[in-house]
Scaffold this active site. Structure first.
Site, PDB file in Angstrom:
ATOM      1  N   GLU A 164     -75.335  31.836  -0.800  1.00 50.36           N
ATOM      2  CA  GLU A 164     -75.050  30.618  -0.011  1.00 50.36           C
ATOM      3  C   GLU A 164     -75.911  30.579   1.236  1.00 50.36           C
ATOM      4  OE1 GLU A 164     -70.839  30.299   0.665  1.00 50.36           O
ATOM      5  OE2 GLU A 164     -70.382  30.303  -1.469  1.00 50.36           O
ATOM      6  N   HIS A 181     -68.983  25.044  -0.011  1.00 51.40           N
ATOM      7  CA  HIS A 181     -67.978  26.007   0.469  1.00 51.40           C
ATOM      8  C   HIS A 181     -67.114  25.363   1.556  1.00 51.40           C
ATOM      9  CE1 HIS A 181     -67.134  30.593   1.025  1.00 51.40           C
ATOM     10  NE2 HIS A 181     -66.049  29.880   1.264  1.00 51.40           N
ATOM     11  N   ARG A 198     -64.901  32.945  -4.708  1.00 53.05           N
ATOM     12  CA  ARG A 198     -66.148  33.605  -4.344  1.00 53.05           C
ATOM     13  C   ARG A 198     -67.160  33.410  -5.476  1.00 53.05           C
ATOM     14  NH1 ARG A 198     -64.833  33.136  -0.020  1.00 53.05           N
ATOM     15  NH2 ARG A 198     -64.480  34.640   1.611  1.00 53.05           N
TER      16      ARG A 198
HETATM   17  C1  MLT Z   1     -62.249  32.237   3.456  1.00 52.72           C
HETATM   18  O1  MLT Z   1     -62.545  33.363   3.042  1.00 52.72           O
HETATM   19  O2  MLT Z   1     -61.360  32.051   4.261  1.00 52.72           O
HETATM   20  C2  MLT Z   1     -62.979  31.024   2.977  1.00 52.72           C
HETATM   21  O3  MLT Z   1     -63.868  31.295   1.962  1.00 52.72           O
HETATM   22  C3  MLT Z   1     -63.561  30.232   4.075  1.00 52.72           C
HETATM   23  C4  MLT Z   1     -64.690  30.859   4.801  1.00 52.72           C
HETATM   24  O4  MLT Z   1     -65.241  31.883   4.403  1.00 52.72           O
HETATM   25  O5  MLT Z   1     -65.064  30.317   5.823  1.00 52.72           O
END
Ligand code: MLT
Length: 329
Positions: free
Chosen positions: A266, A284, A237
């Site tokens: 983001e 990401h 994060r």
């Molecule tokens: C998650 O929390 O699974 C990853 O950061 C992927 C996302 O948020 O899509």
């Protein structure tokens, strides 16, 4: 007034399991709705299930607006965009996919370690720009180096196992880690305090969840504790890193470089990170593989269909079936 639907999908969550669910249930598929909070609140009023990724802000107000909601399913691991307490008070099941993308994120972490160590993106740009100055691209091996894993959950563990295959020593820092857990027994990291890990690792990789406890953990001062030849990787994060502090530490050569798949905002604004050869930036994509997304979408669809059919969710975070609202007791 909105038409009643079974499931509202507010982000781009696609794939065969979603198609199958759309054949069985009335699904409102609105991949851009997360950008329009007012329309989102209107649409959720008619839904029994809400399916989101990480961009829909599932606030207490939104949950209140969703008076018919039985389940909120998060296609991903982190629950930082969902007010899970408010969902609990409203009796709404919160389900997520805590393990389904872990392999993909761990593999990306190794990819970033190799990319930093061998300056792969920079060398690629060099050759595409007509260069062949290979004497400028001496890198380092992973073999024999120390990897510091901050946050030793599933992804930290899988990363550690892969790093071991490269002949790395592994340190781990995680205040919540049971030293007798199977992951520790199997990966055998040396458990250390954060300061020691920062000072002794050649690569430091962050696998912490977001939230109040971890926000801003990687400060300028902490980057200054790292070895000047060390690399920092964040695929967890963005808010865990003080980005100004990281830029300052890179300017002062307190560490050798960084790879960031996640950012504090983001998408991020264009900034000084984008002008640096010692920084690799990704949008990401840790969980974005065909395999991980298939598992993620299959899991959320399975849980949504189970709950709407009066059965238990499997990957629930709070409780497996909807409850009465707390204020109705
Ligand atoms: C998650 O929390 O699974 C990853 O950061 C992927 C996302 O948020 O899509």
């Amino acid at each position: 007034m909105s038409t009643a639907i079974d499931v509202l999908v507010t982000e781009n969550i696609v794939g065969e399991p979603m198609e199958a669910m759309r054949r069985r249930l009335a699904v409102g598929f609105e991949p851009e709705l997360w950008k329009k909070p007012e329309q989102l609140a209107d649409a959720v009023a008619a839904a029994k299930a809400l399916v989101v990724r990480n961009q829909t802000r599932v606030t207490e107000d939104l949950i209140r607006a969703g008076g018919e909601l039985q389940i909120i399913a998060r296609a991903g691991a982190g629950l930082d965009n969902i007010d899970v307490e408010a969902a609990g008070r409203a009796g709404v099941v919160v389900a997520s996919t805590p393990a389904q993308n872990a392999v993909s994120v761990a593999e990306l972490t190794l990819g970033l370690m190799l990319s930093l160590a061998r300056r792969i993106p920079e060398a690629d740009r060099h050759v595409k720009g007509g260069g062949w100055a290979r004497q400028n691209f001496y890198g380092t091996e992973l073999f024999g180096k120390t990897l510091g894993v901050v946050g030793f959950g599933r992804i930290g563990f899988l990363t550690a196992m892969r790093a071991k295959a490269f002949g790395m020593d592994v340190l781990a820092h995680d205040p919540y880690l049971d030293p007798d857990s199977l992951t520790v027994i199997q990966a055998r990291p040396r458990l250390t305090e954060l300061d020691e890990l920062l000072a002794t690792s050649d690569f430091i990789t962050c696998h912490l969840p977001g939230g109040k406890q971890t926000r801003g953990l990687f400060t300028y001062q902490r980057f200054c504790r790292m070895k000047p030849a060390a690399y920092f990787i964040n695929v967890a994060r963005g808010e865990v890193v003080d980005e100004t502090g990281l830029l300052r530490a890179l300017d002062e050569r307190r560490l050798a470089g960084a790879a960031l798949d996640v950012r504090s905002t983001e998408p991020p604004q264009a900034d000084a990170f984008g002008r640096r050869d010692d920084v690799i930036l990704l949008p990401h994509i840790g969980a974005f593989t065909h395999e991980a997304q298939h598992r993620v979408v299959a899991s959320v669809c399975r849980d949504v269909e189970a709950v709407l059919a009066g059965n238990r969710a499997t990957n629930y975070f709070n409780f497996p079936t909807p409850r009465k609202r707390v204020d109705e007791h």
